[in-house]
Design a protein around this motif. Structure first.
Motif, PDB file in Angstrom:
ATOM      1  N   ALA A 102      56.378  26.068   5.367  1.00 24.27           N
ATOM      2  CA  ALA A 102      56.490  26.276   3.925  1.00 24.27           C
ATOM      3  C   ALA A 102      56.427  27.778   3.680  1.00 24.27           C
ATOM      4  N   VAL A 103      57.494  28.336   3.100  1.00 26.01           N
ATOM      5  CA  VAL A 103      57.604  29.791   3.016  1.00 26.01           C
ATOM      6  C   VAL A 103      58.112  30.243   1.653  1.00 26.01           C
ATOM      7  N   PHE A 104      57.851  31.523   1.363  1.00 30.22           N
ATOM      8  CA  PHE A 104      58.347  32.159   0.155  1.00 30.22           C
ATOM      9  C   PHE A 104      59.510  33.097   0.488  1.00 30.22           C
ATOM     10  N   TYR A 105      60.544  33.048  -0.327  1.00 27.69           N
ATOM     11  CA  TYR A 105      61.696  33.970  -0.380  1.00 27.69           C
ATOM     12  C   TYR A 105      62.040  34.657   0.954  1.00 27.69           C
ATOM     13  N   PRO A 106      62.508  33.871   1.940  1.00 32.93           N
ATOM     14  CA  PRO A 106      62.778  34.431   3.266  1.00 32.93           C
ATOM     15  C   PRO A 106      64.222  34.905   3.449  1.00 32.93           C
ATOM     16  N   PRO A 107      64.445  36.024   4.120  1.00 34.07           N
ATOM     17  CA  PRO A 107      65.790  36.322   4.620  1.00 34.07           C
ATOM     18  C   PRO A 107      66.141  35.305   5.703  1.00 34.07           C
ATOM     19  N   THR A 108      67.358  34.783   5.675  1.00 33.18           N
ATOM     20  CA  THR A 108      67.731  33.748   6.646  1.00 33.18           C
ATOM     21  C   THR A 108      69.059  34.017   7.347  1.00 33.18           C
TER      22      THR A 108
ATOM     23  N   VAL B 284      60.925  21.597   6.145  1.00 32.52           N
ATOM     24  CA  VAL B 284      60.872  22.972   5.639  1.00 32.52           C
ATOM     25  C   VAL B 284      60.875  22.972   4.116  1.00 32.52           C
ATOM     26  N   LEU B 285      59.919  23.678   3.533  1.00 27.85           N
ATOM     27  CA  LEU B 285      59.865  23.902   2.087  1.00 27.85           C
ATOM     28  C   LEU B 285      60.022  25.390   1.826  1.00 27.85           C
ATOM     29  N   ILE B 286      60.912  25.743   0.883  1.00 28.98           N
ATOM     30  CA  ILE B 286      61.111  27.144   0.505  1.00 28.98           C
ATOM     31  C   ILE B 286      60.951  27.270  -1.002  1.00 28.98           C
ATOM     32  N   ILE B 287      60.220  28.296  -1.435  1.00 34.26           N
ATOM     33  CA  ILE B 287      60.127  28.638  -2.851  1.00 34.26           C
ATOM     34  C   ILE B 287      60.688  30.037  -3.044  1.00 34.26           C
ATOM     35  N   HIS B 288      61.614  30.172  -4.008  1.00 34.81           N
ATOM     36  CA  HIS B 288      62.336  31.440  -4.178  1.00 34.81           C
ATOM     37  C   HIS B 288      62.565  31.702  -5.667  1.00 34.81           C
ATOM     38  N   GLY B 289      62.324  32.928  -6.094  1.00 34.17           N
ATOM     39  CA  GLY B 289      62.582  33.310  -7.477  1.00 34.17           C
ATOM     40  C   GLY B 289      64.056  33.544  -7.731  1.00 34.17           C
ATOM     41  N   ASN B 290      64.554  33.093  -8.889  1.00 32.08           N
ATOM     42  CA  ASN B 290      65.987  33.252  -9.159  1.00 32.08           C
ATOM     43  C   ASN B 290      66.337  34.634  -9.701  1.00 32.08           C
ATOM     44  N   ARG B 291      65.348  35.534  -9.787  1.00 33.74           N
ATOM     45  CA  ARG B 291      65.612  36.921 -10.171  1.00 33.74           C
ATOM     46  C   ARG B 291      65.206  37.896  -9.060  1.00 33.74           C
ATOM     47  N   ASP B 292      65.222  37.404  -7.859  1.00 25.79           N
ATOM     48  CA  ASP B 292      64.860  38.226  -6.702  1.00 25.79           C
ATOM     49  C   ASP B 292      66.012  39.174  -6.371  1.00 25.79           C
TER      50      ASP B 292
ATOM     51  N   PRO C 130      68.210  37.933  -1.832  1.00 26.22           N
ATOM     52  CA  PRO C 130      68.988  37.060  -2.724  1.00 26.22           C
ATOM     53  C   PRO C 130      68.623  35.588  -2.530  1.00 26.22           C
ATOM     54  N   MET C 131      68.594  34.831  -3.609  1.00 23.99           N
ATOM     55  CA  MET C 131      68.292  33.410  -3.517  1.00 23.99           C
ATOM     56  C   MET C 131      69.319  32.699  -2.648  1.00 23.99           C
ATOM     57  N   GLN C 132      70.499  33.300  -2.518  1.00 24.01           N
ATOM     58  CA  GLN C 132      71.537  32.756  -1.640  1.00 24.01           C
ATOM     59  C   GLN C 132      71.035  32.538  -0.224  1.00 24.01           C
ATOM     60  N   GLN C 133      70.071  33.361   0.208  1.00 26.87           N
ATOM     61  CA  GLN C 133      69.530  33.234   1.552  1.00 26.87           C
ATOM     62  C   GLN C 133      68.795  31.896   1.729  1.00 26.87           C
ATOM     63  N   SER C 134      68.003  31.529   0.746  1.00 28.98           N
ATOM     64  CA  SER C 134      67.299  30.244   0.808  1.00 28.98           C
ATOM     65  C   SER C 134      68.257  29.077   0.606  1.00 28.98           C
ATOM     66  N   GLU C 135      69.206  29.244  -0.289  1.00 30.23           N
ATOM     67  CA  GLU C 135      70.184  28.184  -0.539  1.00 30.23           C
ATOM     68  C   GLU C 135      70.996  27.880   0.713  1.00 30.23           C
ATOM     69  N   SER C 136      71.394  28.922   1.436  1.00 28.36           N
ATOM     70  CA  SER C 136      72.163  28.724   2.667  1.00 28.36           C
ATOM     71  C   SER C 136      71.333  27.997   3.720  1.00 28.36           C
TER      72      SER C 136
ATOM     73  N   ASP D  16      61.805  29.939 -11.774  1.00 26.03           N
ATOM     74  CA  ASP D  16      62.629  30.506 -12.832  1.00 26.03           C
ATOM     75  C   ASP D  16      62.037  31.823 -13.347  1.00 26.03           C
ATOM     76  N   GLY D  17      62.883  32.849 -13.385  1.00 25.68           N
ATOM     77  CA  GLY D  17      62.485  34.145 -13.915  1.00 25.68           C
ATOM     78  C   GLY D  17      61.699  35.019 -12.964  1.00 25.68           C
ATOM     79  N   ALA D  18      61.425  34.519 -11.753  1.00 24.70           N
ATOM     80  CA  ALA D  18      60.590  35.264 -10.807  1.00 24.70           C
ATOM     81  C   ALA D  18      61.426  36.149  -9.902  1.00 24.70           C
ATOM     82  N   GLY D  19      60.859  37.272  -9.521  1.00 22.65           N
ATOM     83  CA  GLY D  19      61.496  38.183  -8.588  1.00 22.65           C
ATOM     84  C   GLY D  19      60.955  37.997  -7.186  1.00 22.65           C
ATOM     85  N   HIS D  20      60.795  39.118  -6.494  1.00 18.85           N
ATOM     86  CA  HIS D  20      60.316  39.074  -5.113  1.00 18.85           C
ATOM     87  C   HIS D  20      58.794  39.125  -5.117  1.00 18.85           C
ATOM     88  N   GLY D  21      58.204  37.967  -5.404  1.00 15.53           N
ATOM     89  CA  GLY D  21      56.763  37.872  -5.561  1.00 15.53           C
ATOM     90  C   GLY D  21      56.386  37.819  -7.027  1.00 15.53           C
ATOM     91  N   TRP D  22      55.273  37.183  -7.331  1.00 16.68           N
ATOM     92  CA  TRP D  22      54.827  37.053  -8.718  1.00 16.68           C
ATOM     93  C   TRP D  22      53.323  36.815  -8.738  1.00 16.68           C
TER      94      TRP D  22
END
Length: 314
Positions: free
Chosen positions: A178-184, A253-261, A265-271, A289-295
Motif C-alpha cells: 500500500a503506497v502513496f503517489y509512486p513513480p512507476t 496493491v493499493l495506491i493513493i494519489h492526489g489528482n493535483r500532483d 503525475p497521476m498517470q504513473q499510478s493509473e498505468s 481530490d485536490g491533493a498534490g504530492h503529499g498533504w
C-alpha cells in the motif's frame, strides 16, 4: 524519459515544502511500542540499518516494511520521524521496520532495490525473533519509497541457495503493498515517450540525476564507470520501472494519489493499476481530490492502508 519541464522545475521545490510541512503536523505524545535499531546488512564497509518498532500491547504477528525514502534519499530526518509516522500501525498491532537504504548521490536506484530486498529477507529470516509470521509481510512507502516498495512487490522470487549467508537463501517477496503517489514508469513519465531518450536535463533539475547515474564495473581500471550508451540506459530504466515487472502472482496493491500532483503525475499510478488489472492482480487506486504530492492530515488514508493490510495479510 519524457517529463514535462514545468513538472521537473517544480519537483524539488515542492519536495522541500513537503519536508517542512510534514514535520510540523506530527504528534509528539508518548508511543506505545519499543524501538530498536538493527543492522540488516553491510556494504562498502558501511552498515545498512533499520528501526524496529514492536507494539507493547496485542501484537498481531504481522509485519510492515516502511521504506524511508524521498527523492531516492534515506535521510536522518526520516529515521528520526519514523516512530511518530508509524504510530497508526503499532496501535493496530503491527511490528514495523523502518528501512534505510544506501541512496543517492552515492548509490543508484538498482542498488537501492538490492538493499531493500536484503531488508525483506532479513526480516523474514529473523521472523521468529520479532514474533511475526514470515508469510505475512506488507510493504509501504511514499513517492520514491512507494516506487521502491512496488519494485519489491513485483519482483521475481529469486534466492541464492549457494550463498554462505543464510539470509540470502530466503524469499524477498511481500504479501501486500500500500503506497502513496509512486513513480512507476520512467520511460513514459507523464505520457508516451516519443523521443526514445532519457531527459538528462530534467533529472538534473529534479535533483535525482545521481539516482539514474547507472554504472558498470571496469576490470581494467578497477573502477565503476557511468553507462553512457542510450539504449543501455533505457534498458535499465525499464527494468527499474515496476509497471514492466508486473506478473499474475504479484500481491494485492493499493495506491493513493492526489489528482493535483505536479511532481509525480497521476498517470504513473493509473498505468500501474491498469497493468495489474490486465493480469488480474487484486488492486485499487484511490484518488485524493485536490491533493498534490503529499498533504496534511493523512489519518483517513492511513486507515485505508491498515484495512488493506488487515484484509490481505491473512
Amino acid at each position: 524519459m519524457i517529463i514535462n519541464l514545468k513538472i521537473i522545475c517544480m519537483r524539488y521545490f515542492f519536495w522541500l515544502i513537503l519536508v517542512f510541512v510534514s514535520g510540523s503536523v506530527l504528534a509528539s505524545d508518548s508511543l506505545n511500542f519499543t524501538s530498536k535499531e538493527v543492522i540488516y546488512g553491510r556494504k562498502d564497509g558501511m552498515a545498512l540499518t533499520m528501526t524496529v518498532l514492536t507494539p507493547k500491547d496485542k501484537p498481531n504477528g504481522k509485519a510492515i516494511i516502511s521504506v524511508l525514502s524521498g527523492n531516492w534519499i534515506s535521510s536522518e530526518r526520516m529515521r528520526n520521524r519514523f516512530p511518530e509516522w508509524s504510530k497508526v500501525y503499532v496501535e493496530n498491532g503491527y511490528t514495523v521496520f523502518g528501512v534505510m537504504v544506501g541512496c543517492q548521490p552515492r548509490y543508484t536506484i538498482p542498488e537501492e532495490i538490492d538493499d531493500l530486498k536484503r531488508a525483506v529477507r532479513f526480516v523474514r529470516y529473523h521472523a521468529g525473533d520479532y514474533g511475526i509470521d514470515a508469510g505475512r509481510i506488507g510493504i509501504t512507502g511514499s513517492s520514491s519509497g512507494g516506487h521502491l516498495s512496488l519494485m519489491i512487490a513485483t519482483a521475481d522470487d529469486v534466492t541464492d541457495p549457494k550463498s554462505a549467508d543464510p539470509v540470502d537463501k530466503v524469499s524477498a517477496r511481500v504479501q501486500a503493498a500500500a503506497v502513496f503517489y509512486p513513480p512507476t514508469d520512467f520511460i513514459n513519465y507523464g505520457g508516451p515517450n516519443t523521443s526514445g531518450k532519457i531527459n538528462q536535463a530534467g533529472l538534473v533539475m529534479a535533483r535525482v540525476a545521481a539516482a539514474f547515474d547507472f554504472k558498470t564495473w571496469n576490470d581494467t581500471t578497477g573502477t565503476f564507470v557511468s553507462i553512457t550508451d542510450t539504449e543501455k540506459r533505457l534498458a535499465i530504466a525499464r527494468e527499474i520501472s515496476p509497471v514492466n515487472s508486473v506478473s499474475a502472482d504479484d500481491p494485492p496493491v493499493l495506491i493513493i494519489h492526489g489528482n493535483r500532483d505536479v511532481l509525480v503525475p497521476m498517470q504513473q499510478s493509473e498505468s500501474m493499476i491498469a497493468r495489474l488489472k490486465e493480469v488480474k492482480v487484486t488492486c485499487e487506486l484511490i484518488i485524493k481530490d485536490g491533493a498534490g504530492h503529499g498533504w496534511r492530515n493523512v489519518e483517513e488514508e492511513e486507515k485505508r492502508f491498515i484495512a488493506w493490510f488487515d484484509k490481505y495479510l491473512k
